[in-house]
Design an enzyme around this catalytic site. Structure first.
Site, mmCIF file in Angstrom:
data_model
loop_
_atom_site.group_PDB
_atom_site.id
_atom_site.type_symbol
_atom_site.label_atom_id
_atom_site.label_comp_id
_atom_site.label_asym_id
_atom_site.label_seq_id
_atom_site.Cartn_x
_atom_site.Cartn_y
_atom_site.Cartn_z
ATOM 1 C CB CYS A 2 -0.893 0.039 1.244
ATOM 2 S SG CYS A 2 -1.990 -1.389 1.401
ATOM 3 C CB ALA A 51 -7.785 -5.206 -1.974
ATOM 4 C CG ASP A 97 -2.286 -8.183 7.571
ATOM 5 O OD1 ASP A 97 -3.209 -7.693 6.912
ATOM 6 O OD2 ASP A 97 -1.093 -7.910 7.361
ATOM 7 C CB ILE A 288 12.898 -10.247 -17.522
ATOM 8 C CG1 ILE A 288 13.006 -9.172 -18.612
ATOM 9 C CG2 ILE A 288 13.815 -9.931 -16.354
ATOM 10 C CD1 ILE A 288 12.428 -7.827 -18.249
#
Length: 561
Positions: A2, A51, A97, A288
């Site tokens: 976040c 989320a 959490d 990659i």
């Protein structure tokens, strides 16, 4: 993953200040909230949400009915929240959490709360009843946090420094934006006018100490002593436990796979445990590189062996060069090896976000620092010197590899998980005798490889594959990515500019055209913020003028061994 942002004691209108919070919107593409603090009109929180756990009640700042005076904004995952909830019989209001922080703080106070958290986190906790603010960050700084504190008590906090660079304040002199130190918490008094006063800054955990939350761990019992078979078994138990606890997610899980031993062990263990836990989808792995790169070939072998749904992301040197400036903007760093290695990780993260539904991404970061995996460790003057440098590297991760891994994935709204930096796993590994952890028989991280030998978890040729730097391994052995980059920069920086570089940039002066080019791009976006890194990452005990492993005299390509 976040983005968190908060101001306490702002002299400027909050409606103007809050535009700064939008600079970290990439960290949380699912939702945004901006909230003032009751009774403190110049204090506020900003939150960008990705989320992952509890999609219904996951918005922040988190507040629950039992503690109406507590406000929590945090970025991270607390892997032992269910264990602690049961142990202390806490009554939860959400499935988040992070709610465990409120209960632990209420019962034990800030220091014990911080030390009981098994996870990665950066938090801002406001207690309006006692007029206190607390900041805290996990042991290795896996989750980022920066702070700005003025002499008159205005505090601004953000996940990334870019959310603070344009904050306005009443000071006539510029105010430093600083990394919040990993493994620490800081306590502030909150005055009635919203300004703050720092009371204490304390370390709650160091990587060499067993974490206090270990007594509440549900890992299998470890064997005692340092007999080789016991140690190997303990390494396997703790590593598998580190991967297992990180399966906590309501979004699809994937894994970066370079084909080196670290990411291969993570991917193989992840696939194994996902089957045991009956996840309803196959694990996607991502590699990659240029088409003839050693990493692409090695990752393909591992993916076939473990049965993952494998994706290969090819790129050209031109695409990589084009991405350098935006990568530096996301990184907030001008460290040469960090920028080089970040380009590939940034491009693969972009692919994951655009072409797949994997959001939680496992990776092998931290292993080289913990297990002495860099090639220069072969030149350590003694096992003690090697062990000390391993701890130094771990303590500096927040400026280098962990910073790279966070910013390049967060740039595309992905959440990174790094099992090699599990608190219990690292503390146990660092407690082993120094001689055991040193390179052996010409092979770096010999102990880690030996612990997984004979299990057929990954192919033997991968288990014993020589260390490649990520930015080297993703391009051909004939020509490294840094060579393409340096050639491109040659036409942009002349010898005269390089000669003046030391005078222009006396702090961490660039000594190469590549270094000067990166510093110029950094200064363009973050003028005067050069102290965000204290030094350049470079190999030790060997006369190195470039951070790439391929430039070292002791480097041998795989085919030459």
């Amino acid at each position: 993953m976040c983005g968190i942002w908060a101001l306490f004691g702002s002299d400027e209108c909050l409606a103007i200040q809050c535009t700064n919070a939008m600079k970290i919107a990439h960290r949380g593409p699912d939702a945004f909230r901006f909230e003032n603090v009751n009774g403190f009109t110049n204090c506020c929180f900003g939150f960008h949400r990705l989320a992952i756990v509890d999609q219904l009640h996951g918005m922040q700042p988190l507040r629950v009915k039992k503690f109406p005076y507590l406000w929590l904004c945090y970025n991270g995952e607390i892997y032992n929240h269910e264990l602690l909830k049961e142990q202390f019989e806490f009554d939860y209001q959400t499935r988040m959490d992070g709610e465990i922080l409120l209960h632990l703080y209420d019962r034990f106070g800030i220091e014990k709360m911080s030390s009981l958290l098994d996870g990665v986190f950066a938090f801002i906790l406001l207690d309006t009843a006692n007029r206190k603010i607390f900041l805290g960050r996990d042991t290795y700084g896996v989750r980022p946090m920066f702070k700005l504190l003025t002499d008159d008590g205005f505090l601004a906090v953000c996940s990334e420094a870019k959310g603070l660079t344009q904050i306005t304040h009443s000071m006539s002199e510029p105010v430093k934006i600083m990394h919040f130190p990993p493994g620490h918490f800081e306590e502030f008094n909150l005055k009635l006018n919203g300004k703050v006063e720092s009371v204490q800054l304390e370390r709650f955990h160091c990587c060499t100490e067993e974490p206090k939350h270990a007594e509440y761990d549900d890992a299998e019992q470890l064997g005692k002593g340092f007999a080789l078979e016991t140690v190997k078994s303990n390494i396997r138990i703790l590593f598998e436990n580190a991967v297992r606890k990180r399966l906590m997610a309501h979004r699809r899980i994937g894994c970066l796979l370079s084909g080196g031993v670290d990411s291969s062990l993570v991917a193989a263990t992840l696939v194994k445990l996902s089957k045991e836990q009956e996840l309803q989808y196959p694990i996607q792995t991502f590699a990659i590189g240029a088409e003839d790169s050693p990493d692409i070939a090695a990752a393909r072998k591992v993916a076939a062996h473990i049965g993952s749904e494998h994706h290969e992301v090819n790129f050209t040197p031109e695409e990589a060069i084009k991405a350098v400036e935006e990568v530096i903007v996301h990184l907030e760093s001008y460290d040469i090896t960090t920028v080089r290695a970040s380009v590939g990780m940034y491009l693969v993260s972009k692919y994951i976000r655009e072409k797949t539904d994997s959001v939680v991404i496992f990776s092998g970061e931290g292993s080289d620092e913990l297990t002495q995996g860099y090639i220069y460790f072969h030149k350590a003057p003694s096992p003690k010197a090697g062990a000390e440098d391993s701890v130094r590297l771990l303590k500096e991760l927040y400026m280098f590899d962990v910073l790279r891994a966070d910013r390049t994935t967060a740039a595309h709204g992905l959440e990174l998980r790094v099992p090699f930096l599990d608190h219990r796993f690292t503390a146990y590994y660092l407690s082993l005798p120094e001689e055991m952890r040193a390179p052996k028989d010409g092979v770096e991280k010999h102990l880690l490889r030996e612990a997984f030998s004979g299990l057929d978890l990954i192919p033997d040729e991968i288990l014993w594959r020589r260390k490649e730097a990520f930015s080297d391994g993703m391009t051909s052995t004939k020509k490294s990515w840094y060579s393409f980059l340096q050639e491109n920069i040659e036409s942009k920086i002349n010898d005269s500019q390089l000669q003046k570089a030391k005078k222009l940039f006396p702090y961490n002066p660039p000594t190469t055209k590549e270094g000067l080019f990166m510093r110029q791009l950094f200064e363009k976006h973050y003028p005067g913020c050069y102290e965000w890194i204290t030094h350049y990452w470079m190999p030790r005990w060997i006369k190195a003028t470039d951070p790439s492993a391929r430039t070292l005299s002791i480097y041998k390509p795989e085919k030459d061994q």
